[in-house]
Structure formats: C-alpha cells, structure tokens
Design an enzyme around this catalytic site. Structure first.
Site, mmCIF file in Angstrom:
data_model
loop_
_atom_site.group_PDB
_atom_site.id
_atom_site.type_symbol
_atom_site.label_atom_id
_atom_site.label_comp_id
_atom_site.label_asym_id
_atom_site.label_seq_id
_atom_site.Cartn_x
_atom_site.Cartn_y
_atom_site.Cartn_z
ATOM 1 N N ARG A 266 0.889 -1.160 -0.111
ATOM 2 C CA ARG A 266 -0.077 0.026 0.056
ATOM 3 C C ARG A 266 0.986 1.358 0.005
ATOM 4 O O ARG A 266 1.642 1.303 0.947
ATOM 5 C CB ARG A 266 -0.858 -0.045 1.336
ATOM 6 C CG ARG A 266 -1.613 1.192 1.566
ATOM 7 C CD ARG A 266 -2.655 1.433 2.297
ATOM 8 N NE ARG A 266 -3.901 0.568 1.845
ATOM 9 C CZ ARG A 266 -5.216 0.450 2.252
ATOM 10 N NH1 ARG A 266 -5.364 1.425 3.283
ATOM 11 N NH2 ARG A 266 -6.029 0.002 1.849
ATOM 12 N N HIS B 118 -7.010 0.895 -6.646
ATOM 13 C CA HIS B 118 -7.359 -0.088 -5.473
ATOM 14 C C HIS B 118 -8.070 -1.198 -6.044
ATOM 15 O O HIS B 118 -9.367 -1.484 -5.744
ATOM 16 C CB HIS B 118 -8.221 0.853 -4.445
ATOM 17 C CG HIS B 118 -8.305 0.167 -3.097
ATOM 18 N ND1 HIS B 118 -7.501 -0.872 -2.823
ATOM 19 C CD2 HIS B 118 -8.862 0.391 -1.954
ATOM 20 C CE1 HIS B 118 -7.847 -1.379 -1.397
ATOM 21 N NE2 HIS B 118 -8.583 -0.461 -1.088
ATOM 22 N N GLN C 217 -10.189 -4.009 -4.003
ATOM 23 C CA GLN C 217 -11.260 -3.273 -3.399
ATOM 24 C C GLN C 217 -12.386 -3.489 -4.734
ATOM 25 O O GLN C 217 -13.532 -4.007 -4.399
ATOM 26 C CB GLN C 217 -11.187 -1.750 -3.243
ATOM 27 C CG GLN C 217 -12.366 -1.276 -2.669
ATOM 28 C CD GLN C 217 -12.867 -1.685 -1.182
ATOM 29 O OE1 GLN C 217 -12.172 -1.820 -0.290
ATOM 30 N NE2 GLN C 217 -14.002 -2.238 -1.135
ATOM 31 N N ASP D 100 -17.141 7.052 -1.474
ATOM 32 C CA ASP D 100 -15.916 6.981 -0.568
ATOM 33 C C ASP D 100 -15.737 8.137 0.228
ATOM 34 O O ASP D 100 -16.273 9.179 -0.409
ATOM 35 C CB ASP D 100 -14.728 6.471 -1.628
ATOM 36 C CG ASP D 100 -13.599 6.210 -1.027
ATOM 37 O OD1 ASP D 100 -13.467 6.183 0.175
ATOM 38 O OD2 ASP D 100 -12.544 6.270 -1.642
ATOM 39 N N CYS E 151 -16.186 1.585 0.265
ATOM 40 C CA CYS E 151 -15.159 0.610 0.687
ATOM 41 C C CYS E 151 -14.765 0.622 2.055
ATOM 42 O O CYS E 151 -14.062 -0.205 2.574
ATOM 43 C CB CYS E 151 -13.831 0.988 -0.239
ATOM 44 S SG CYS E 151 -13.518 2.994 -0.196
ATOM 45 N N ARG F 208 -13.529 -8.862 0.737
ATOM 46 C CA ARG F 208 -12.130 -8.385 0.576
ATOM 47 C C ARG F 208 -11.081 -9.619 0.806
ATOM 48 O O ARG F 208 -10.213 -10.045 0.263
ATOM 49 C CB ARG F 208 -11.771 -7.441 1.531
ATOM 50 C CG ARG F 208 -12.155 -5.999 1.104
ATOM 51 C CD ARG F 208 -11.420 -5.572 -0.320
ATOM 52 N NE ARG F 208 -10.092 -5.426 -0.083
ATOM 53 C CZ ARG F 208 -9.226 -4.468 0.516
ATOM 54 N NH1 ARG F 208 -9.744 -3.305 0.947
ATOM 55 N NH2 ARG F 208 -8.071 -4.298 0.357
HETATM 56 N N1 NVA Z 1 -9.848 6.721 -1.294
HETATM 57 C C1 NVA Z 1 -9.510 6.190 -0.056
HETATM 58 C C2 NVA Z 1 -9.759 4.567 0.144
HETATM 59 C C3 NVA Z 1 -9.577 4.290 1.408
HETATM 60 C C4 NVA Z 1 -9.535 2.733 1.452
HETATM 61 C C5 NVA Z 1 -8.000 6.581 0.200
HETATM 62 O O1 NVA Z 1 -7.195 6.319 -0.667
HETATM 63 O O2 NVA Z 1 -7.817 7.056 1.457
HETATM 64 N N1 CP Z 2 -11.079 -0.309 2.135
HETATM 65 C C1 CP Z 2 -9.901 -0.531 2.565
HETATM 66 O O1 CP Z 2 -8.783 -0.762 1.865
HETATM 67 O O2 CP Z 2 -9.730 -0.163 3.812
HETATM 68 P P1 CP Z 2 -8.592 -0.219 4.757
HETATM 69 O O3 CP Z 2 -7.893 1.183 4.416
HETATM 70 O O4 CP Z 2 -8.855 -0.250 6.080
HETATM 71 O O5 CP Z 2 -7.524 -1.086 4.438
#
Ligand code: NVA
Ligand code: CP
Length: 292
Positions: A100, A127, A130, A214, A250, A278
C-alpha cells in the site's frame, strides 16, 4: 497472472477465474486449508489500513501460510535504502508482496525489481483488490448488470471501479464536483465502454442498482478539499433516484460527510459484505499467484 497491480492488466476471464475460486474460498473448502503452507506474504505499508492489513493477514493464516507486516517508516527505506534493493532482498525471504503506497509509479517500480508477485493494496491512483471484491459482492446480490453509480471524489476507488466495469461490461456512472473528475489516464483507458462522467449526482444515480461512495479526502490529501463536496453526500433522497439500489462503500466511512447515517446503516447497505469479501477475493488472488 503474474501480479495484481491494475485491473486494466486483467482479462475478463482472469477476473471470472478469480471469482470462481473466491466462491470456493468463501465456502471454506478444506482443500485450501494448507494450500500455502510454508509460504510467506510480505505486507508493505506506507499508509494506514484496517481492512487490507487484517484481511490479508488472516487470509494467509486460513491458507496455512504466514504474513509479515512491514511498515515503510520502520524499515531501512526511511533511512535511504533504495526501493530496488529493498524489493530484491524482500524477494529472497518471502513468496509474495502486497503493498500500500502513495505514488502508483512506486508500485510499478517495486514490481519491476521484485522477483516475486506483487499485489496492489492501494495507491493514490488505484485500489484493484477493492474493486474486485465490490463486483463480487454485486454478483452475490444479483445486481452485477448495473448500473453502478459512484458519487464523490474521482479517486483511486472510482478509477478501479471504472476499469472493472469496463472489463465486465457493467454500465458505470461517476458523479463528482467540477475539478474532481477521474484522472484522464483512466478515462482514456475506458473510452468506448459504458462509463458516464457527470457533475450531477441525481443524473448518475438515476436507475442505478448500486450507489457507491468513498471518503472525500483520501489518505495523504488536505482536509481543505472537503469544501468542494457540498451536495455530494449520499442521502435517502439521492438513493430514491436509484432502482431499489444497494448502498456500497469501501470503508472507512464518515457518517454525515460522504454518506448520511440513514443510508449507511439502512436496510439497503451492503458495506460489511463488501468488507468481508475482501478476504475471500484476496485469498483467491494469493492462491492463484502462488499455485496456479
Ligand atoms: N480513497 C480512499 C480509500 C481508502 C480505502 C483513500 O485512498 O484514502
Ligand atoms: N477499504 C480499505 O482498503 O480499507 P483499509 O484502508 O482499512 O485497508
């Protein structure tokens, strides 16, 4: 399938194969209990996580393997070791890397230097795990023919949803404020597919079977951005434009910001199914990358 970094790199058949395997994972077929014994997943995080971290780690346990949490700030990367050296060394110890990261280019660089498969656990651009889980969830509810409406920021989650909808021929409607539309690299890639981009949430939701949102401010972004999203909250009134639409998110969610509490906690909300899936989808991905 060598890596899972970008839905754009997956064929329709590869996605359907992941889903067939996901159903077996979800049914907890004993054949998979030791399928990845002695295998190790390295989980490389440069950003926070709840679902991604825990679903991957527990998923690896279910498959008889092991997972290591590796935080960028506690690694030698924070003291200047190169990503290339890090990727090479991690590949000597582990069998697969999930990462990540901030910049999507860093994910591509990681995959270039790693000698093991790499899974994208989110970048600023995409993502994919997801979106794969979300469409699996839509299939469980029999709404995979769409339309899917996404209301909010044209962000990483929106991008991966647009891509999976384009690959699986699901009509996709994206509503964002002006200036927050999806990135043109993604809109160019889905050119020709049934993907509509608008600034009008009601237009996007009209006749939708699923309404998705989101956070307005993604990890690493400034909270000042929030002001642009007035009128983009998913409310019961907006949901009424859909066709008995399911509500999707998500997570993490901010009730009262991108979604009204009545929708988030209402009878059409399927957000916890998305979160659960997931784990099942990612187990299928891990199994496919390491054994198929
Ligand atoms: N768009 C959000 C998704 C979190 C799972 C982010 O990147 O923070
Ligand atoms: N939806 C998702 O990726 O959640 P986290 O940021 O908690 O991993």
């Amino acid at each position: 399938m060598q890596d899972v970094i970008d839905i754009h790199d997956l064929t329709e058949q590869e996605i359907l194969d992941i889903y067939a395997l996901t159903e077996e994972m979800k049914a907890d077929q004993p054949a998979y209990h030791d399928a990845l014994s002695n295998r190790t997943l390295l989980m490389f995080f440069a950003k926070p996580s709840t679902r991604t971290r825990v679903s991957f780690e527990a998923g690896m346990t279910h498959l008889g393997g092991h997972a290591i949490y590796f935080s960028e700030e506690q690694s030698q990367l924070s003291r200047g070791e190169s990503l290339a050296d890090t990727a090479k060394v991690l590949s000597r110890y582990t069998d697969v890397i999930m990462a990540r990261l901030f910049e999507h280019e860093t994910m591509i660089e990681l995959a270039e230097h790693a000698d093991v498969p790499v899974i994208n656990g989110l970048t600023d651009l995409l993502h994919p795990c997801q979106a794969l889980s979300d469409v699996f969830t839509m299939r469980e509810y029999g709404i995979e023919d769409g339309p899917l409406a996404f209301v909010g920021d044209g962000n990483n989650v929106a991008h991966s949803l647009m891509q999976i909808c384009a690959t699986l021929d699901i009509p996709c409607r994206i509503a964002t404020p002006e200036g927050y539309e999806p990135d043109t690299t993604i809109t160019d890639r889905v050119a020709g597919a049934d993907v509509t981009i608008t600034n009008d949430p009601a237009e996007a939701v009209d006749g939708a079977r699923a309404v998705y949102t989101d956070v307005f401010v993604s990890m690493g972004e400034s909270a000042e951005k929030k002001a642009a999203f007035d009128g983009y909250q998913v409310t019961p009134e907006l949901m009424a434009h859909g066709d008995d639409a399911k509500f999707m998110h998500c997570l993490p969610a901010h009730r009262g910001e991108e979604v009204a509490t009545a929708v988030m906690d209402g009878p059409n909300s399927i957000v916890y199914d998305q979160a659960e899936n997931r784990q099942h989808v990612q187990k299928a991905i891990l199994y496919s990358l390491l054994t198929v």
